[in-house]
Design an enzyme around this catalytic site. Sequence first.
Site, PDB file in Angstrom:
ATOM      1  N   SER A 108       0.852  -1.094  -0.036  1.00  0.00           N
ATOM      2  CA  SER A 108      -0.035   0.012  -0.029  1.00  0.00           C
ATOM      3  C   SER A 108       0.896   1.252  -0.013  1.00  0.00           C
ATOM      4  CB  SER A 108      -0.803   0.142   1.271  1.00  0.00           C
ATOM      5  OG  SER A 108      -0.285   0.225   2.496  1.00  0.00           O
ATOM      6  N   GLY A 109       0.313   2.280  -0.268  1.00  0.00           N
ATOM      7  CA  GLY A 109       0.903   3.582  -0.160  1.00  0.00           C
ATOM      8  C   GLY A 109       0.082   4.669   0.467  1.00  0.00           C
ATOM      9  N   ASP A 169      12.876   3.337   2.202  1.00  0.00           N
ATOM     10  CA  ASP A 169      12.041   3.394   3.428  1.00  0.00           C
ATOM     11  C   ASP A 169      12.550   3.041   4.757  1.00  0.00           C
ATOM     12  OD1 ASP A 169      11.854   0.730   2.755  1.00  0.00           O
ATOM     13  OD2 ASP A 169       9.581   1.087   2.160  1.00  0.00           O
ATOM     14  N   THR A 170      13.456   2.105   4.527  1.00  0.00           N
ATOM     15  CA  THR A 170      14.320   1.690   5.785  1.00  0.00           C
ATOM     16  C   THR A 170      15.129   2.844   6.161  1.00  0.00           C
ATOM     17  OG1 THR A 170      14.038  -0.461   5.068  1.00  0.00           O
ATOM     18  CG2 THR A 170      15.465  -0.187   6.966  1.00  0.00           C
ATOM     19  N   ASN A 175      18.461  -8.684   5.509  1.00  0.00           N
ATOM     20  CA  ASN A 175      16.814  -8.857   5.306  1.00  0.00           C
ATOM     21  C   ASN A 175      16.453 -10.480   5.911  1.00  0.00           C
ATOM     22  OD1 ASN A 175      17.499  -6.655   3.684  1.00  0.00           O
ATOM     23  ND2 ASN A 175      15.978  -7.137   2.159  1.00  0.00           N
TER      24      ASN A 175
END
Length: 473
Positions: free
Chosen positions: A13-14, A226-227, A285
């Site tokens: 999602s955004g 984003d991280t 990850n």
Amino acid sequence: MKRVAAVDLGASSGRVMLGEVGAHVLELREVHRFWNGPVRAHGRLHWDILQLYRSTLDGLRTAGALDGIGIDSWAVDYGLLDADGRLLRNPVHYRDSRTDGVMERVLEKVPAADLYAVTGLQQLPFNTIYQLTAEALEGATSLLMIPDLLGYWLTGEIGVERTNASTTQLFDVRSREWSDELISRVGLPRRVFPQLREPGDVIGNALPDETGLAPGIPVIAVGSHDTASSVVAVPAADERFAYISSGTWSLVGLELDAPVLTDAAREANFTNEGGVDGRIRFLRNVMGLWILQECQRVWGDDDLDGLLRDAAAAPSFTTLIDPDAPEFLAPGNMPKRIEEHCRATGQEPPRSRGAMVRCILESLALAYRRTLRAAQSIAGREVDVLHVIGGGSQNELLCQLTADACGLPVLAGPVEASALGNVLVQARALGEPLPDLAAMRALVRSTHRLRTYTPQGKPADWDAAESRMFGTR
């Protein structure tokens, strides 16, 4: 007081989040949320990039008067522009199969040790270097990571922000520039790699005629991976912390001043990704809540609270899986894959949904434990607290299991870490007195509610479970 919009694009999602930042103020409000996910067309898995851009514009228009705009997203994926500045083709999703076998071909040209010595990056089959090798690059003049592509459409300015560039496996983690040597050895055209930007750089002003936004709104480069933005918002009081950015993926690691490029780090498959203010995100990850999300999709069960209650009541350590096993990477019938994985490792598959959820969460907690202990040993850094940020910080059962497995207090929150980090970097660029990461994190601590989970249970039970789980490989 600064009023800025954080465009925060996740793998499912955004959101466009309206942030207000000032002395003792750090507030977020969601103004628009929209679907994001893969679209399969003619055997290829794509991102619906134009839908993402349209939804981004819808959110920005809804946000009202703004002092700035920043965009962050997942890593590794990109769009290619032609000589006229037009998108050549729809960006391909990192879970697409086009990179099958490509990593092995690239490693014949550039051995893994050589790649790691320059990039310090974890070997993953979907890294940008392997996607580009699988791509037809004729006619391409510029590569833009996903946030940079949307930023280009907003402003007309071409460039790539460094934290996301550091995930491509074509970036020199020490010089913080593109590695011309690796680009040449792999056989990629140097022309497609644009000038790099720092978090906090002003990309340009949003084009009012193109976007329908008011004139003069600056678009600011943030930690566009984003991280990188999430780690800005880790509410740590000192440097003795570890973090898990918990969502579809779990990124487990430490924040360091310099990369760790040792053989031990490479063999343990740790990555050295760029952070804001030149920091290094030393992490690995780990497959995250993706496995549970896919199970819910297949079951058609949106009642996560009910599933977690059933999981909490299920017996401990009945079945365990390796969450990073390759069969769990692609979309598909995840419950069936878990059952097959259990049988292949000599275990009875879970007999209920609650037991399967328990299996997933305990396995994730064990993977976090193993990763965190390896990170501390390899980097020579001990930690006193583990911060869980992002959407997974709301999963109380997973947070408690993580505290139990790691033997550390878990401090959960903030949930919207990536958007918070995004708006903090924007606010500093616009003149708010936030001189360093410590000041940003202090503001997060003073304005957001956090929850602490204290280790419980017997460490010996987790020792035995870890030995059993990783002994099946």
